[in-house]
Design a protein around this motif. Structure first.
Motif, PDB file in Angstrom:
ATOM      1  N   LYS A  74       0.841  -1.190   0.095  1.00  0.00           N
ATOM      2  CA  LYS A  74      -0.171   0.155  -0.008  1.00  0.00           C
ATOM      3  C   LYS A  74       0.866   1.212  -0.004  1.00  0.00           C
ATOM      4  CE  LYS A  74      -4.384  -1.696   1.731  1.00  0.00           C
ATOM      5  NZ  LYS A  74      -5.403  -1.422   2.704  1.00  0.00           N
ATOM      6  N   GLY A  75       2.023   0.890  -0.083  1.00  0.00           N
ATOM      7  CA  GLY A  75       3.004   2.143  -0.233  1.00  0.00           C
ATOM      8  C   GLY A  75       3.338   2.961   1.345  1.00  0.00           C
ATOM      9  N   TYR A  76       3.267   2.400   2.542  1.00  0.00           N
ATOM     10  CA  TYR A  76       3.470   3.156   3.540  1.00  0.00           C
ATOM     11  C   TYR A  76       4.741   3.054   4.298  1.00  0.00           C
ATOM     12  CZ  TYR A  76      -1.439   4.600   3.712  1.00  0.00           C
ATOM     13  OH  TYR A  76      -2.688   5.307   3.566  1.00  0.00           O
ATOM     14  N   THR A  77       5.642   2.104   3.676  1.00  0.00           N
ATOM     15  CA  THR A  77       6.804   1.833   4.244  1.00  0.00           C
ATOM     16  C   THR A  77       8.223   2.376   3.296  1.00  0.00           C
ATOM     17  OG1 THR A  77       7.271  -0.287   2.892  1.00  0.00           O
ATOM     18  CG2 THR A  77       6.006  -0.388   4.736  1.00  0.00           C
ATOM     19  N   TYR A  78       9.285   2.297   3.955  1.00  0.00           N
ATOM     20  CA  TYR A  78      10.555   2.719   3.343  1.00  0.00           C
ATOM     21  C   TYR A  78      11.547   1.904   4.000  1.00  0.00           C
ATOM     22  CZ  TYR A  78      11.006   6.157   6.945  1.00  0.00           C
ATOM     23  OH  TYR A  78      11.343   6.841   8.353  1.00  0.00           O
ATOM     24  N   ASP A 125      19.088   0.146   8.203  1.00  0.00           N
ATOM     25  CA  ASP A 125      18.967  -0.900   9.454  1.00  0.00           C
ATOM     26  C   ASP A 125      17.616  -1.562   9.610  1.00  0.00           C
ATOM     27  OD1 ASP A 125      17.538   1.179  10.556  1.00  0.00           O
ATOM     28  OD2 ASP A 125      18.278   1.212  12.442  1.00  0.00           O
ATOM     29  N   GLY A 126      16.677  -1.150   8.560  1.00  0.00           N
ATOM     30  CA  GLY A 126      15.315  -1.803   8.603  1.00  0.00           C
ATOM     31  C   GLY A 126      14.259  -1.199   7.675  1.00  0.00           C
ATOM     32  N   VAL A 127      13.081  -1.629   7.799  1.00  0.00           N
ATOM     33  CA  VAL A 127      11.801  -1.375   7.239  1.00  0.00           C
ATOM     34  C   VAL A 127      11.103  -0.631   7.879  1.00  0.00           C
ATOM     35  CG1 VAL A 127       9.930  -2.138   5.653  1.00  0.00           C
ATOM     36  CG2 VAL A 127      11.867  -3.316   5.867  1.00  0.00           C
ATOM     37  N   TYR A 128      10.816   0.645   7.674  1.00  0.00           N
ATOM     38  CA  TYR A 128      10.002   1.685   8.683  1.00  0.00           C
ATOM     39  C   TYR A 128       8.621   1.901   8.225  1.00  0.00           C
ATOM     40  CZ  TYR A 128      14.260   2.221  11.432  1.00  0.00           C
ATOM     41  OH  TYR A 128      15.012   1.964  12.405  1.00  0.00           O
ATOM     42  N   PHE A 129       7.994   2.425   8.906  1.00  0.00           N
ATOM     43  CA  PHE A 129       6.431   2.795   8.474  1.00  0.00           C
ATOM     44  C   PHE A 129       6.296   4.271   8.652  1.00  0.00           C
ATOM     45  CE2 PHE A 129       2.045   4.073   9.053  1.00  0.00           C
ATOM     46  CZ  PHE A 129       1.081   3.052   8.959  1.00  0.00           C
ATOM     47  N   ASP A 150       8.105   7.755  13.052  1.00  0.00           N
ATOM     48  CA  ASP A 150       8.271   6.461  12.287  1.00  0.00           C
ATOM     49  C   ASP A 150       8.964   5.367  13.085  1.00  0.00           C
ATOM     50  OD1 ASP A 150       7.085   8.106  10.112  1.00  0.00           O
ATOM     51  OD2 ASP A 150       8.999   8.217   8.836  1.00  0.00           O
ATOM     52  N   PHE A 151       8.295   4.193  12.756  1.00  0.00           N
ATOM     53  CA  PHE A 151       8.822   3.124  13.711  1.00  0.00           C
ATOM     54  C   PHE A 151       9.265   1.877  12.834  1.00  0.00           C
ATOM     55  CE2 PHE A 151       4.398   3.178  13.219  1.00  0.00           C
ATOM     56  CZ  PHE A 151       4.062   1.963  13.020  1.00  0.00           C
ATOM     57  N   ALA A 152      10.100   0.803  13.331  1.00  0.00           N
ATOM     58  CA  ALA A 152      10.463  -0.040  12.473  1.00  0.00           C
ATOM     59  C   ALA A 152       9.422  -1.303  12.568  1.00  0.00           C
ATOM     60  CB  ALA A 152      11.721  -0.869  13.221  1.00  0.00           C
ATOM     61  N   LEU A 153       9.206  -1.780  11.362  1.00  0.00           N
ATOM     62  CA  LEU A 153       8.576  -2.931  11.222  1.00  0.00           C
ATOM     63  C   LEU A 153       9.270  -4.208  10.985  1.00  0.00           C
ATOM     64  CD1 LEU A 153       6.196  -1.471   8.260  1.00  0.00           C
ATOM     65  CD2 LEU A 153       5.365  -1.854  10.485  1.00  0.00           C
ATOM     66  N   TRP A 154      10.429  -3.912  10.517  1.00  0.00           N
ATOM     67  CA  TRP A 154      11.292  -5.244  10.595  1.00  0.00           C
ATOM     68  C   TRP A 154      12.722  -4.615  10.690  1.00  0.00           C
ATOM     69  CZ3 TRP A 154      10.599 -10.305  10.346  1.00  0.00           C
ATOM     70  CH2 TRP A 154      11.670 -11.075   9.846  1.00  0.00           C
ATOM     71  N   LYS A 155      13.518  -4.959  11.408  1.00  0.00           N
ATOM     72  CA  LYS A 155      14.876  -4.767  11.839  1.00  0.00           C
ATOM     73  C   LYS A 155      15.970  -5.871  10.959  1.00  0.00           C
ATOM     74  CE  LYS A 155      16.485  -1.844  14.490  1.00  0.00           C
ATOM     75  NZ  LYS A 155      16.812  -0.639  14.458  1.00  0.00           N
TER      76      LYS A 155
END
Ligand SMILES: [Zn+2]
Length: 471
Positions: A142-146, A150-154, A190-195
């Motif tokens: 849906k395009g809400y991440t980058y 160090d990880g994938v963020y919201f 913004d917060f990490a979804l995957w590190k």
């Protein structure tokens, strides 16, 4: 009778209206098992237990999910700092898996000792990695991440209602001044979804993902696991008051973005147990555990009684003095009730189910008013002291109230111990506590002390019998 609950979302008391009549879906954020839980954590779990019991008492069929955070998460909410599990592993020489298992067992034992009714299902974060990856993929699509180094963020700037639970003042957040955060983050919130796992050195817990080897951020597990068992939208979500600004705010952002539906209808939060020095926390090193209370001669139910005496949304300042007061009250209560139970056994037919409705209504009104347990205890004491009720009526009411209070008031624990003076009972309970803590030397000293005062303690399968020495 309606159940009224205080909803953090909107900050007001509301009538509880379930999605499906007669059913309630409940999610409560559980323990992080890299260390022991202190009694402050248990104050929150206790409030959630009372909520569930009130729902049961009102005839609801409750599906309760509680997560166990066994993934090695980061020390701070800011996605930075040391990994909690790896840190524990270095400290104890155990693997992270062993640590998680060890502290999970302690948590379960303490929860049982406090009479917390187990959830329908405990969900361990490490057992739902695929569900978490699927939800991150959904957010990614849906395009809400980058992605950063160090990880994938919201990307929270894409949500117009981010922070609605906490009424967050996004501009005013001072996260940056307190904790150094990843400079690659686009927004403070913004917060990490995957590190990602560090390039050097293997982590003990890491998984493959479409973005690279690593581990999920903390918030995603609750979104993924609640969805699996409670659906896209469910009734009540609970936690400690500290979850409001970050953890629950981020759970809402993830879940509502992915599903396009409201996440939970009611949000309830328990206030802290505090010490003189402030909020009870693990980072202070030594902290109070259920076992500490037992070592000091208190039972877990003395602590439960203490918590019942303060409304869950009010801060509770812990001291040994107020625990002592709770213990004295609990001892008196149990003695009075034992007298009632003994009288009821002697004088009435056990099958008599008479239950004065007026008293029951008063109790129901208290517990349904946003879990007003101090008032519920007052109703209980009123019944215990009421001269107009028969023993069987009192006994039936007390057994009924105990379904919510969970204080073992429906049990004869100390058969025949009703005429024992309070100071003797206190020594007896200290001895029970010492035995529980496996301090047998202390238990023997207490037994001798009791003997010198003219009382004998006989250990039985379901408790102890206290007898006056008659020669
Ligand atoms: Zn959570």
């Amino acid at each position: 009778m309606d159940i009224i609950l205080f909803n953090t979302l909107g900050r007001q008391k509301q009538v509880f209206t379930p999605i499906t009549p007669g059913k309630a879906g409940l999610y409560t954020c559980g323990p992080t098992v890299y260390d022991y839980q202190h009694i402050g954590n248990f104050r929150t779990f206790l409030f959630e237990d009372l909520l569930k019991r009130v729902l049961f008492y009102n005839g609801y069929d409750v599906t309760h999910i509680m997560n166990i955070t066994d993934v090695g998460h980061l020390v701070s909410d800011a996605d930075e700092g040391e990994d909690k599990m790896e840190k524990g592993s270095a400290r104890t020489g155990k693997t992270v898996w062993e640590i998680a298992e060890y502290y999970t067992q302690f948590f379960l034992d303490d929860a049982k000792a406090l009479n917390l009714i187990p959830p329908t299902r405990y969900t361990k974060a490490t057992e739902y990695i695929q569900e978490q990856i699927d939800m991150i993929k959904c957010l990614d699509d849906k395009g809400y991440t980058y992605v950063t180094s160090d990880g994938v963020y919201f990307d929270t700037s894409k949500l117009s209602d981010y922070g609605k639970l906490a009424n967050l003042d996004i501009e005013g957040l001072e996260e940056g001044s307190r904790i150094q955060f990843s400079t690659e983050k686009k927004n403070k919130t913004d917060f990490a979804l995957w590190k990602f796992s560090p390039k050097e050195g293997k982590r003990q817990m890491e998984w493959d993902s479409p973005w690279g080897k690593g581990f999920p951020g903390w918030h995603i597990e609750c979104s993924a696991m609640s969805r699996k068992y409670l659906g896209d939208t469910f009734d009540i979500h609970c936690g400690g008051i500290d979850h409001v600004p970050i953890h629950h705010t981020n759970e809402i952002a993830q879940s509502e973005t992915c599903t396009g539906k409201p996440f939970a209808h009611y949000w309830m939060h328990g206030a802290f147990l505090e010490e003189e020095s402030g909020k009870m926390s693990k980072s202070k090193g030594e902290f109070l555990r259920v076992e500490t209370l037992i070592k000091h001669g208190y039972t877990p139910l003395d602590y439960r009684y203490l918590c019942l005496g303060t409304h869950y949304r009010k801060r509770l300042l812990f001291s040994w003095e107020i625990l002592e007061q709770a213990k004295t009250a609990m001892t008196r209560l149990k003695q009075n009730i034992q007298q009632i139970r003994d009288d009821a056994k002697k004088n009435f037919d056990e099958r008599d189910a008479s239950m004065p409705e007026g008293e029951r209504d008063k109790f129901l009104e208290a517990v349904n008013d946003d879990l007003n347990m101090p008032q519920a205890l007052a109703v209980l004491w009123g019944v215990v002291r009421n001269d107009k009720l028969t023993s069987i009526e009192k006994k039936n009411l007390i057994n009924d109230f105990n379904r919510v209070l969970g204080l073992d008031l429906d049990k004869d624990i100390e058969a025949g111990n009703t005429n024992v003076p309070a100071e003797i009972m206190e020594l007896v309970e200290k001895r029970i506590a010492a035995k529980k803590a496996k301090d047998f030397k202390k238990a023997d000293v207490l037994r001798d002390e009791l003997k010198s005062l003219g009382w004998e303690v006989v250990d039985k399968k379901d408790g102890v019998e206290v007898k006056q020495i008659t020669n």
